[in-house]
Design an enzyme around this catalytic site. Sequence first.
Site, mmCIF file in Angstrom:
data_model
loop_
_atom_site.group_PDB
_atom_site.id
_atom_site.type_symbol
_atom_site.label_atom_id
_atom_site.label_comp_id
_atom_site.label_asym_id
_atom_site.label_seq_id
_atom_site.Cartn_x
_atom_site.Cartn_y
_atom_site.Cartn_z
ATOM 1 N N VAL A 96 0.873 -1.180 0.000
ATOM 2 C CA VAL A 96 0.000 0.000 0.000
ATOM 3 C C VAL A 96 0.911 1.231 0.000
ATOM 4 O O VAL A 96 1.729 1.408 0.921
ATOM 5 C CB VAL A 96 -0.946 0.016 1.214
ATOM 6 C CG1 VAL A 96 -1.824 1.272 1.177
ATOM 7 C CG2 VAL A 96 -1.817 -1.241 1.249
ATOM 8 N N HIS A 100 3.065 3.671 6.249
ATOM 9 C CA HIS A 100 2.387 3.162 7.443
ATOM 10 C C HIS A 100 3.405 2.458 8.310
ATOM 11 O O HIS A 100 4.277 1.741 7.821
ATOM 12 C CB HIS A 100 1.249 2.214 7.067
ATOM 13 C CG HIS A 100 1.608 1.211 6.011
ATOM 14 N ND1 HIS A 100 1.655 1.535 4.676
ATOM 15 C CD2 HIS A 100 1.956 -0.094 6.098
ATOM 16 C CE1 HIS A 100 2.011 0.473 3.982
ATOM 17 N NE2 HIS A 100 2.209 -0.529 4.811
HETATM 18 P P1 5GP Z 1 2.668 -3.253 3.449
HETATM 19 O O1 5GP Z 1 2.781 -4.600 2.818
HETATM 20 O O2 5GP Z 1 2.368 -2.195 2.424
HETATM 21 O O3 5GP Z 1 3.825 -2.896 4.336
HETATM 22 O O4 5GP Z 1 1.441 -3.359 4.437
HETATM 23 C C1 5GP Z 1 0.133 -3.097 4.066
HETATM 24 C C2 5GP Z 1 -0.737 -3.637 5.173
HETATM 25 O O5 5GP Z 1 -2.027 -3.110 5.037
HETATM 26 C C3 5GP Z 1 -0.857 -5.161 5.146
HETATM 27 O O6 5GP Z 1 -0.402 -5.689 6.386
HETATM 28 C C4 5GP Z 1 -2.345 -5.398 4.909
HETATM 29 O O7 5GP Z 1 -2.849 -6.505 5.609
HETATM 30 C C5 5GP Z 1 -2.958 -4.093 5.380
HETATM 31 N N1 5GP Z 1 -4.182 -3.740 4.674
HETATM 32 C C6 5GP Z 1 -4.377 -3.721 3.319
HETATM 33 N N2 5GP Z 1 -5.622 -3.335 3.025
HETATM 34 C C7 5GP Z 1 -6.242 -3.092 4.213
HETATM 35 C C8 5GP Z 1 -7.559 -2.655 4.558
HETATM 36 O O8 5GP Z 1 -8.419 -2.400 3.715
HETATM 37 N N3 5GP Z 1 -7.834 -2.524 5.886
HETATM 38 C C9 5GP Z 1 -6.904 -2.774 6.848
HETATM 39 N N4 5GP Z 1 -7.277 -2.603 8.127
HETATM 40 N N5 5GP Z 1 -5.654 -3.177 6.568
HETATM 41 C C10 5GP Z 1 -5.328 -3.351 5.266
#
Ligand code: 5GP
Length: 114
Positions: A96, A100
């Site tokens: 995403v 975060h």
């Molecule tokens: P990344 O892989 O980018 O570091 O982490 C993205 C995080 O966002 C993942 O752990 C995934 O589970 C979480 N995530 C993705 N879409 C959503 C959503 O719609 N709602 C929530 N609460 N978490 C999400």
Amino acid sequence: MAETIFDKIINKEIPADILYEDELALAFKDINPQAPTHFLVIPKKQIATVNDIAEEDRVVVGHLSFVAAKIAKEQGFADQGYRTVMNCNEYGGQTVYHIHLHVLAGKPLGWPPY
Ligand code: 5GP
């Protein structure tokens, strides 16, 4: 800059289990938890990756760690310990593109994480 799913969460267009909110940041539970406790702390400002953090963003990005620790203390796992992680781009595992801070807790976490 392209909207992400996290903008929809910030704007309350889709639901999330929100733990904390102020004018700069939002914290909510990860939809696919990788530990007994797993939540995300995000800036309300759109910043796509760690590489896109500007000088003017230093306060808000530091605030994400402050919020993580505040929630850890409030939820009672601060002293036991936890991990904060910010993934960047493909090799970092970022999916995403709105920065975060992952906060993972509730069990001993392995290292290195691969
Ligand atoms: P990344 O892989 O980018 O570091 O982490 C993205 C995080 O966002 C993942 O752990 C995934 O589970 C979480 N995530 C993705 N879409 C959503 C959503 O719609 N709602 C929530 N609460 N978490 C999400």
